[in-house]
Scaffold this motif. Structure first.
Motif, PDB file in Angstrom:
ATOM      1  N   ALA A  41      -2.096   3.452   8.449  1.00  0.00           N
ATOM      2  CA  ALA A  41      -0.974   2.820   7.859  1.00  0.00           C
ATOM      3  C   ALA A  41      -0.153   3.978   7.308  1.00  0.00           C
ATOM      4  O   ALA A  41       0.013   4.937   7.921  1.00  0.00           O
ATOM      5  CB  ALA A  41      -1.504   1.991   6.602  1.00  0.00           C
ATOM      6  N   HIS A  42       0.555   3.636   6.123  1.00  0.00           N
ATOM      7  CA  HIS A  42       1.378   4.944   5.723  1.00  0.00           C
ATOM      8  C   HIS A  42       0.711   5.328   4.453  1.00  0.00           C
ATOM      9  O   HIS A  42       0.503   4.635   3.591  1.00  0.00           O
ATOM     10  CB  HIS A  42       2.556   4.394   5.608  1.00  0.00           C
ATOM     11  CG  HIS A  42       3.727   5.543   5.331  1.00  0.00           C
ATOM     12  ND1 HIS A  42       3.266   6.379   4.103  1.00  0.00           N
ATOM     13  CD2 HIS A  42       4.940   6.076   6.036  1.00  0.00           C
ATOM     14  CE1 HIS A  42       4.619   7.235   4.017  1.00  0.00           C
ATOM     15  NE2 HIS A  42       5.462   7.127   5.168  1.00  0.00           N
ATOM     16  N   ARG A  45       1.545   4.187   0.891  1.00  0.00           N
ATOM     17  CA  ARG A  45       1.076   2.850   0.373  1.00  0.00           C
ATOM     18  C   ARG A  45      -0.397   2.275   1.032  1.00  0.00           C
ATOM     19  O   ARG A  45      -0.287   0.980   1.363  1.00  0.00           O
ATOM     20  CB  ARG A  45       1.925   1.654   0.655  1.00  0.00           C
ATOM     21  CG  ARG A  45       2.967   1.537  -0.235  1.00  0.00           C
ATOM     22  CD  ARG A  45       2.844   1.239  -1.740  1.00  0.00           C
ATOM     23  NE  ARG A  45       3.938   1.042  -2.588  1.00  0.00           N
ATOM     24  CZ  ARG A  45       4.016   0.911  -3.786  1.00  0.00           C
ATOM     25  NH1 ARG A  45       2.504   0.768  -4.458  1.00  0.00           N
ATOM     26  NH2 ARG A  45       4.822   0.629  -4.465  1.00  0.00           N
ATOM     27  N   ARG A 155       0.322   6.030  10.818  1.00  0.00           N
ATOM     28  CA  ARG A 155       0.379   4.837  11.938  1.00  0.00           C
ATOM     29  C   ARG A 155      -0.529   5.565  13.146  1.00  0.00           C
ATOM     30  O   ARG A 155      -0.199   5.193  14.309  1.00  0.00           O
ATOM     31  CB  ARG A 155       1.607   4.740  12.333  1.00  0.00           C
ATOM     32  CG  ARG A 155       2.524   4.106  11.326  1.00  0.00           C
ATOM     33  CD  ARG A 155       2.092   2.708  10.814  1.00  0.00           C
ATOM     34  NE  ARG A 155       2.930   2.551   9.740  1.00  0.00           N
ATOM     35  CZ  ARG A 155       2.678   1.569   8.698  1.00  0.00           C
ATOM     36  NH1 ARG A 155       1.704   0.663   9.134  1.00  0.00           N
ATOM     37  NH2 ARG A 155       3.398   1.114   7.814  1.00  0.00           N
ATOM     38  N   THR A 216      -7.048  -3.446   6.407  1.00  0.00           N
ATOM     39  CA  THR A 216      -6.951  -2.274   7.114  1.00  0.00           C
ATOM     40  C   THR A 216      -8.490  -1.778   7.252  1.00  0.00           C
ATOM     41  O   THR A 216      -8.619  -1.266   8.204  1.00  0.00           O
ATOM     42  CB  THR A 216      -5.913  -1.266   6.830  1.00  0.00           C
ATOM     43  OG1 THR A 216      -6.239  -1.086   5.474  1.00  0.00           O
ATOM     44  CG2 THR A 216      -4.551  -1.571   6.986  1.00  0.00           C
TER      45      THR A 216
END
Lengths: 576, 77
Positions: A41-42, A45, A155, A216
C-alpha cells in the motif's frame, strides 16, 4: 512485465507499525546502511494503524507495573506456552519505547501530575494507557522515516524471499500492483512486518474485505517465511476477536472498561470478570453466545452522558473511526441500548494471540538474515507497542548482522521460477478469478476450521484445500490489481493449510476457544506443554515438530497459574 | 471468455463537483490501503474501481476538498 533490479543492505517488508520502526532504528544504528522500506500500500496510511490507535494495551510503566509482573501475566494468559525471554525483551524495553514515542510527539493520556494515566483491564496488573489523540500515529512515523533518510517503495507486493547456499536471505522478489513490473532486490537481510494473517476466514457478512484486520494483512509474510524455510510457531493458537457484529471491527471493551463499560449477555448481566482477551475469555464469550444467554452485547447505556461522550470521542476518531457511521445507520446509540457483539472468523495474529513466524528475543527467525516483528511474528500478546519494540530490536539486530555479512549470490533459477509464477495469471485469458479462489478458500476455512476443532472436519478441509490449490493454477488476472489479489489468494491458501496442519498436530485442548479440540477436550501438560513448529520439509510439504518451552525467568506459582481459568463471574445459588 | 462482470453499489462516492483530480490531485488514490480508487481517464475524476473496501477512511479524511464520502458497504450495514 518489466524487470527492475535493486540493491540494498536491508529490506523491511511492510510499512505499517513495526516496519517503519525497524527501518528507522537500523539507519540510526548505521547511517551508511542502505535501507529500503517496501509496502504494497502506501506507507503514509498502511497497516493496522492506518487511522491511528486508541491506546496502548500493554504499557509496562514503572509505578504501575514491572516487567516481571507483565511476563507473569502473559505467561498465565497464554497457558504457560511462552518464551519468557522474548516476552521479557518486550517488557524491559516497553517504557523506553513509550518515552521515545512521547518525544516524537505521540500524545498519551496523563493525569494532573503529568504521570501516565494507566488503567487496569488485565486480570492481574495495570497496563492500559489511552491515547485519545492517537489518530496521528502514522504521520509521526512518516516524519521519522524522512528524518532517518529511509528509502521507501510503495505499491510493490513482496511475494518471495531469495535464499543463498546456506539458506540465508540474499534478496526479495515481488511486483508492482499497478504496472506488474517484476522486482528483484538483492540484500543481506530482511525484516518481515506484514501484520496478521487476517484474511483466512470469511466474515459473517460475506464481504471479503470486511475483516477485523486490515485486509492488506492476508498472510503474505507467513507464506513467504514458510517458503524461505523458516519455522512458524504455535499456529494452532488462532486469533478470534470479539467485535461489533457485522461491522466486524473492535467494540473496544478494553477502552470502555475503565470507564465502566462491559461485555454483557442478553439480560444485561456481566458474565466475564475481565475483558482482556485470552483464549479462555473467548471461550466464555462463545459459550454465552451459543448457550441460550446470547447475543452478547457491549453495555454502556448505564453510564453518564459525559463518560459516553468521552468514549465516543476515542472510539469514533481512532483506529476504526467508521464505527460511528455504522452505529448511526443502525440506530445504535451507546446511551440508549446495548451494542450487539459477535466473534470473528479465525486468523493468525500474535498482537492479540500467540502464533506466527518464530522469533527469539532479538527478533531473529530460524533463517539467517531474516527477522520478523509485530503481528506476524511469534512473540505473544504484543499489540502495537510490541510491534514498535520488536521493530527496534529487529532493526538493530539486522544492522549488526549486515555489518558482518557479505552479499550472497542469488539463484537465477529461483528468480526465473518466481517471475513465471507471478506472470502466469496475467497470461491467461480465461479461468477462475482471484475472487472465486479466495472466497471459496475462506468459506471452507469457516466450514471446517472454525473452533470447536473436529479432527474429521479438519481432514475434509485439507482435502478441499488441495482441490482449490489445483483450481488456483487456473487463476486469471486481467490487470495488475487483480494479479495482486491472485498472489494473495495463494498466501491465503498456504495459511489455511498451515492452520489446519498445526491444529491436527496438537492432540489436546489449550488456549480456550483458540484450540478447543473436541476429540481431545482436555489440556495435556504431560505431552503438550511445548511449542509446536511448522516448517517446510525436503519435498516442500508442511511438517510439524515439538519445541520445549524455554526455562522460565519468572516463576509462576500454583495459585496464579490458573487465574485466567477463573474468568466466569461466579453466581451464588438463589434461594428457592 | 467465460468471465462475467457482477455489478455492485460501491461504498466510496466522489463528488465530481469538488474533486480536483484534473489538477493533478491523487491523494485518495495514493492513501487507500487496498488500492481500490483510480482516476477516470475520461472524466478526470476519482472513482472507486474495485469494490474491496475496509471502510477505513483515509481517502475521505485526507481529501483536500472534502469530495470523498465513505459509506459502510451494504452487506455489512
Amino acid at each position: 512485465m518489466k524487470r527492475i533490479d535493486l540493491e540494498f543492505d536491508l529490506v523491511v517488508i511492510g510499512g505499517g507499525t513495526g516496519g517503519p520502526m525497524a527501518a528507522v532504528k537500523a539507519k540510526e544504528q548505521n547511517p551508511q546502511l542502505k535501507v529500503l522500506l517496501i509496502d504494497k500500500a502506501h506507507v503514509k496510511r498502511s497497516g493496522a494503524i492506518s487511522m491511528g490507535m486508541d491506546g496502548l494495551n500493554n504499557a509496562v510503566i514503572p509505578g504501575h507495573a514491572t516487567p516481571e509482573q507483565y511476563v507473569k501475566e502473559i505467561t498465565i494468559a497464554n497457558d504457560g506456552i511462552v518464551d519468557q525471554e522474548a516476552v521479557m525483551a518486550y517488557a524491559a524495553n516497553s517504557f523506553d519505547m513509550i518515552q521515545e514515542l512521547d518525544r516524537w510527539g505521540v500524545k498519551f493520556e496523563k493525569d494532573e501530575t503529568g504521570d501516565y494515566a494507566v488503567r487496569k483491564v488485565h486480570h492481574l496488573g495495570s497496563y492500559v494507557l489511552p491515547m485519545p489523540e492517537g489518530h496521528h500515529m502514522k504521520k509521526i512515523l512518516y516524519r521519522q522515516l524522512k528524518r532517518a533518510r529511509v528509502e521507501i517503495t510503495n505499491r510493490v507486493v513482496v511475494t518471495r524471499l531469495l535464499t543463498g547456499a546456506s539458506g540465508e536471505v540474499v534478496g526479495v522478489m515481488g511486483f508492482d500492483c499497478r504496472t506488474a513490473d517484476f522486482y528483484v532486490i538483492r540484500c543481506k537481510a530482511a525484516v518481515i512486518c506484514t501484520g496478521a494473517a487476517g484474511r483466512i476466514g470469511l466474515p459473517a457478512s460475506g464481504y471479503l474485505m470486511g475483516t477485523y484486520e486490515n485486509p492488506t494483512n492476508c498472510g503474505d509474510g507467513h507464506a513467504m517465511a514458510f517458503h524461505a524455510g523458516a519455522d512458524l510457531a504455535n499456529l494452532e493458537c488462532f486469533q478470534i476477536n470479539p467485535l461489533i457484529k457485522d461491522y466486524n471491527g473492535p467494540a473496544c471493551a478494553y477502552v470502555t472498561g475503565p470507564f465502566g463499560g462491559f461485555t454483557a449477555n442478553s439480560k444485561g448481566e456481566r458474565f466475564i470478570e475481565c475483558d482482556y482477551w485470552s483464549g479462555q475469555m473467548m471461550m466464555e464469550f462463545y459459550n454465552e453466545l451459543e448457550g441460550g444467554n446470547g447475543p452478547v452485547f457491549l453495555k454502556l447505556d448505564h453510564l453518564a452522558e459525559e463518560t459516553i461522550g468521552e468514549i465516543e470521542h476515542i472510539l469514533h476518531t481512532n483506529e476504526r473511526p467508521s464505527r460511528g457511521r455504522f452505529h448511526e445507520k443502525r440506530g445504535n446509540d451507546y446511551r440508549k441500548q446495548m451494542i450487539e457483539m459477535h466473534i470473528s472468523e479465525i486468523g493468525f495474529c500474535s498482537g492479540h494471540s500467540a502464533s506466527g513466524i518464530w522469533t527469539n528475543a532479538r527478533g531473529e527467525t530460524s533463517v539467517p538474515g531474516l527477522y520478523a516483528a509485530g503481528d506476524c511474528a511469534s512473540v505473544p500478546h504484543n499489540y502495537m507497542l510490541g510491534a514498535f519494540v520488536y521493530g527496534r530490536l529487529c532493526g538493530q539486530s539486522a544492522a549488526a548482522y549486515c555489518a558482518d555479512t557479505a552479499k550472497g549470490r542469488v539463484d537465477d533459477g529461483a528468480i526465473a521460477a518466481e517471475q513465471a509464477r507471478i506472470r502466469a495469471p496475467l497470461e491467461r485469458s480465461d479461468g477462475l478469478t482471484p475472487f472465486q479462489i479466495e472466497y471459496k478458500t475462506r468459506r471452507l476455512v469457516n466450514d471446517y476450521l472454525q473452533p470447536p476443532k473436529i479432527t474429521r472436519k479438519y481432514e475434509i478441509g485439507l482435502r478441499r484445500f488441495d482441490e482449490v490449490r489445483e483450481d488456483a493454477e487456473a487463476m486469471v488476472a486481467t490487470n495488475p490489481h487483480e494479479l495482486m489479489r491472485a498472489m494473495e489468494a495463494h498466501s491465503i491458501l498456504d495459511c489455511a493449510e498451515m492452520a489446519a496442519r498445526a491444529s491436527l498436530f496438537r492432540t489436546e485442548s489449550r488456549w480456550g476457544l483458540y484450540h478447543y479440540n473436541v476429540d481431545h477436550p482436555d489440556r495435556d501438560d504431560a505431552n503438550w506443554f511445548c511449542h509446536t513448529l511448522l516448517s517446510k520439509d525436503a519435498e516442500g510439504r508442511m511438517q510439524m515438530r515439538k519445541k520445549d518451552v524455554e526455562p522460565y525467568l519468572v516463576a509462576i506459582d500454583e495459585e496464579e497459574r490458573n487465574a485466567y481459568q477463573r474468568l466466569r463471574v461466579a453466581r451464588s445459588a438463589e434461594a428457592a | 471468455m467465460s468471465i462475467a462482470t457482477t455489478l455492485t453499489q460501491v461504498p466510496v462516492v466522489v463528488d465530481e463537483g469538488k474533486c480536483i483530480a484534473e489538477k493533478g490531485c491523487t491523494v485518495c488514490v495514493d492513501v487507500c490501503p487496498l488500492d481500490v480508487l483510480a482516476i477516470d481517464m475520461l472524466t478526470k475524476k476519482a472513482f472507486m474501481k474495485f469494490d474491496e473496501c475496509w471502510y477505513c477512511l483515509p481517502c475521505e479524511t485526507d481529501c483536500p476538498t472534502g469530495a470523498v464520502h465513505v459509506s459502510i458497504p451494504y452487506l455489512l450495514r
